[in-house]
Design a protein around this motif. Sequence first.
Motif, PDB file in Angstrom:
ATOM      1  N   VAL A   1       0.915  -1.612   0.420  1.00  0.00           N
ATOM      2  CA  VAL A   1      -0.183   0.040   0.183  1.00  0.00           C
ATOM      3  C   VAL A   1       0.940   0.944   0.015  1.00  0.00           C
ATOM      4  N   GLN A   2       0.514   2.005  -0.900  1.00  0.00           N
ATOM      5  CA  GLN A   2       1.058   3.479  -0.653  1.00  0.00           C
ATOM      6  C   GLN A   2      -0.046   4.824   0.247  1.00  0.00           C
ATOM      7  N   VAL A   3       0.892   5.721   0.781  1.00  0.00           N
ATOM      8  CA  VAL A   3      -0.124   6.308   1.880  1.00  0.00           C
ATOM      9  C   VAL A   3       0.762   7.997   1.295  1.00  0.00           C
TER      10      VAL A   3
ATOM     11  N   GLY B   1       8.411  19.763   2.488  1.00  0.00           N
ATOM     12  CA  GLY B   1       7.262  20.615   1.447  1.00  0.00           C
ATOM     13  C   GLY B   1       7.372  19.487   0.547  1.00  0.00           C
ATOM     14  N   MET B   2       7.857  18.364  -0.060  1.00  0.00           N
ATOM     15  CA  MET B   2       7.022  18.191  -0.419  1.00  0.00           C
ATOM     16  C   MET B   2       6.204  16.730  -0.304  1.00  0.00           C
ATOM     17  N   PRO B   3       5.374  16.089  -1.115  1.00  0.00           N
ATOM     18  CA  PRO B   3       4.005  15.488  -0.447  1.00  0.00           C
ATOM     19  C   PRO B   3       4.810  13.971   0.118  1.00  0.00           C
ATOM     20  N   LEU B   4       4.315  13.514   1.143  1.00  0.00           N
ATOM     21  CA  LEU B   4       4.827  12.356   2.437  1.00  0.00           C
ATOM     22  C   LEU B   4       4.428  11.456   1.448  1.00  0.00           C
ATOM     23  N   VAL B   5       5.154  10.438   1.120  1.00  0.00           N
ATOM     24  CA  VAL B   5       5.255   8.688   0.366  1.00  0.00           C
ATOM     25  C   VAL B   5       5.703   7.798   1.226  1.00  0.00           C
ATOM     26  N   VAL B   6       4.394   7.119   1.830  1.00  0.00           N
ATOM     27  CA  VAL B   6       5.354   6.081   2.966  1.00  0.00           C
ATOM     28  C   VAL B   6       4.417   4.907   1.941  1.00  0.00           C
ATOM     29  N   HIS B   7       4.932   3.907   2.127  1.00  0.00           N
ATOM     30  CA  HIS B   7       4.935   2.548   1.471  1.00  0.00           C
ATOM     31  C   HIS B   7       5.299   1.438   2.794  1.00  0.00           C
ATOM     32  N   ALA B   8       3.621   0.611   2.812  1.00  0.00           N
ATOM     33  CA  ALA B   8       3.767  -0.743   3.644  1.00  0.00           C
ATOM     34  C   ALA B   8       3.236  -1.699   3.101  1.00  0.00           C
ATOM     35  N   MET B   9       4.060  -2.740   3.895  1.00  0.00           N
ATOM     36  CA  MET B   9       4.478  -4.411   2.864  1.00  0.00           C
ATOM     37  C   MET B   9       3.694  -5.314   4.173  1.00  0.00           C
ATOM     38  N   ILE B  10       2.765  -5.671   3.554  1.00  0.00           N
ATOM     39  CA  ILE B  10       2.054  -5.777   3.600  1.00  0.00           C
ATOM     40  C   ILE B  10       1.520  -7.931   3.758  1.00  0.00           C
ATOM     41  N   LYS B  11       1.559  -8.928   4.901  1.00  0.00           N
ATOM     42  CA  LYS B  11       1.900 -10.235   4.704  1.00  0.00           C
ATOM     43  C   LYS B  11       0.819 -10.892   4.706  1.00  0.00           C
ATOM     44  N   PRO B  12       0.411 -11.889   4.328  1.00  0.00           N
ATOM     45  CA  PRO B  12      -0.854 -12.600   4.538  1.00  0.00           C
ATOM     46  C   PRO B  12      -1.372 -13.078   5.417  1.00  0.00           C
ATOM     47  N   ILE B  13      -2.489 -13.144   6.021  1.00  0.00           N
ATOM     48  CA  ILE B  13      -3.358 -12.964   6.432  1.00  0.00           C
ATOM     49  C   ILE B  13      -2.890 -14.590   7.651  1.00  0.00           C
ATOM     50  N   PRO B  14      -2.595 -14.817   9.115  1.00  0.00           N
ATOM     51  CA  PRO B  14      -2.309 -16.164   9.189  1.00  0.00           C
ATOM     52  C   PRO B  14      -3.453 -17.033   8.730  1.00  0.00           C
ATOM     53  N   THR B  15      -4.163 -16.523   9.090  1.00  0.00           N
ATOM     54  CA  THR B  15      -5.217 -17.822   8.982  1.00  0.00           C
ATOM     55  C   THR B  15      -5.656 -18.623   7.945  1.00  0.00           C
ATOM     56  N   LEU B  16      -5.540 -19.808   7.889  1.00  0.00           N
ATOM     57  CA  LEU B  16      -5.650 -20.326   6.065  1.00  0.00           C
ATOM     58  C   LEU B  16      -6.806 -21.473   6.857  1.00  0.00           C
ATOM     59  N   TYR B  17      -7.806 -21.322   5.984  1.00  0.00           N
ATOM     60  CA  TYR B  17      -8.934 -22.192   5.430  1.00  0.00           C
ATOM     61  C   TYR B  17      -8.468 -23.909   4.582  1.00  0.00           C
ATOM     62  N   GLN B  18      -7.133 -23.684   4.742  1.00  0.00           N
ATOM     63  CA  GLN B  18      -5.774 -25.232   4.493  1.00  0.00           C
ATOM     64  C   GLN B  18      -5.456 -24.761   5.234  1.00  0.00           C
ATOM     65  N   PRO B  19      -5.227 -25.457   6.856  1.00  0.00           N
ATOM     66  CA  PRO B  19      -4.052 -24.527   7.883  1.00  0.00           C
ATOM     67  C   PRO B  19      -2.697 -25.811   7.460  1.00  0.00           C
ATOM     68  N   LEU B  20      -1.861 -24.679   7.999  1.00  0.00           N
ATOM     69  CA  LEU B  20      -0.235 -25.603   7.722  1.00  0.00           C
ATOM     70  C   LEU B  20      -0.473 -26.204   9.415  1.00  0.00           C
ATOM     71  N   ASN B  21       0.848 -27.216   9.213  1.00  0.00           N
ATOM     72  CA  ASN B  21       1.093 -28.062  10.515  1.00  0.00           C
ATOM     73  C   ASN B  21       1.719 -26.926  11.667  1.00  0.00           C
ATOM     74  N   SER B  22       1.472 -27.780  12.561  1.00  0.00           N
ATOM     75  CA  SER B  22       1.748 -26.910  13.774  1.00  0.00           C
ATOM     76  C   SER B  22       1.909 -28.486  14.874  1.00  0.00           C
ATOM     77  N   ILE B  23       1.904 -27.676  16.838  1.00  0.00           N
ATOM     78  CA  ILE B  23       2.037 -28.437  17.488  1.00  0.00           C
ATOM     79  C   ILE B  23       1.173 -27.897  18.591  1.00  0.00           C
ATOM     80  N   HIS B  24      -0.255 -29.240  19.063  1.00  0.00           N
ATOM     81  CA  HIS B  24      -0.514 -28.691  20.157  1.00  0.00           C
ATOM     82  C   HIS B  24       0.534 -28.487  21.746  1.00  0.00           C
ATOM     83  N   ILE B  25      -0.325 -27.307  22.427  1.00  0.00           N
ATOM     84  CA  ILE B  25       0.347 -26.495  23.002  1.00  0.00           C
ATOM     85  C   ILE B  25       0.574 -27.826  24.715  1.00  0.00           C
ATOM     86  N   GLU B  26      -0.341 -28.540  24.805  1.00  0.00           N
ATOM     87  CA  GLU B  26      -0.108 -29.657  25.211  1.00  0.00           C
ATOM     88  C   GLU B  26       0.125 -31.211  24.834  1.00  0.00           C
ATOM     89  N   THR B  27      -0.198 -31.837  23.900  1.00  0.00           N
ATOM     90  CA  THR B  27       0.235 -32.825  23.538  1.00  0.00           C
ATOM     91  C   THR B  27       1.803 -32.809  23.587  1.00  0.00           C
TER      92      THR B  27
END
Length: 383
Positions: free
Chosen positions: A215-217, A296-322
């Motif tokens: 995004v450019q702001v 005095g010139m216009p401000l131009v700022v860019h933001a690099m945005i990662k993909p949202i972490p919630t996936l409906y085809q989820p990645l592998n992880s580890i159960h915090i208890e087992t």
Amino acid sequence: MRYLCSGESHGPQLTAIIEGVPAGLLLTEEMINKDLKLRQQGYGRGDRMKIESDQVQITSGVRHGMTLGSPITLVIKNKDNKNWSEVMAIEPIPSLEYDIKKVPRPGHADLVGAMKYGHRDLRNVLERSSARETAIRVAVGAVAKQILAALGIEVLSHVLQIGKVSIGETHLSFDEIKEAIQDSPVRCVDPIVSAKMCAHIDDAKKQGDSVGGIVQVLAKNVPPALGTYVQFDRKLDAKIAAAFIGVQSVKGVYFGDAMLSSSSFGSEVHDQIAYDQGFIRTSNHYGGFEGGMTNGMPLVVHAMIKPIPTLYQPLNSIHIETKKVEKSMIERSDSCVVPAAGIVLESVLAMELAREILEEFGSNQMSNLVEAMNRHRQAMRDF
């Protein structure tokens, strides 16, 4: 000017208290609600946006449409809270029949947040770390935008890239960009590229995946000499960069043509100085900043945005208890938040600019602030 915000994603409400807004600023709920509506739009948003219809309630600091100079309280009710009354209950409950989250999502705050605060239910982390919190920041930013508007300053965001689809840099003016994005569901100035971005989001959604982008702001009519070079933590571009990184999913920030500048000769990218009823630059490779100060010139700022972490085809992880491998948890989410993130980042930039201006010209009344800004602009032209 400062603020604190509170609230959980599925809790009763989001709240912010802003202190330091001068008296005499025209402010209504509708002014804030316009930006809240924009935040909820954008191609790729999830089902939560069909439930919520964010409306702010101003509960202090404003009377008859004018700020009083006292703290301003903003409240946004979470409509979805009615479906989470037991899960998000404030008081102790007799049974725990709801699903306790135990499998963290890669790329989210779930695991590290639980480790830091000792939680065994990851919902205690995800509720506050959720990007739902940005709704109240947009409301705060809308107040800051009204301060800037009274001083002739305007901010705007547009999308340069979503996933692998990019428009590259655009050479349109601020007003041309503002007009061009009106009919784009992804806030992109090029209708052909806009359609390709939407198709790319659709592909990601079909695969249960998500996409990020850039995004450019922009900010126009910002006077020179805001910020300072005398201490590293008082440089305005440093403050803005920190504030941008504080927005969920933002992983990189750069100003102007920083990517090009890093691989170019100095003679190709330094903005040459000219004079035309005041000092100007013949280009704007550095996005309106020199030495941590606006030039005095216009401000131009860019933001690099990662993909949202919630996936409906989820990645592998580890159960915090087992401690066994499991698919990461699924929490209702979006396929792409890049256009909406632009609205959030507009608010963040507006807040940082308004805060800097009030620090520079400190005033308890808007009329005095306007006069101080006019004197400053004239002094910069006369230098």
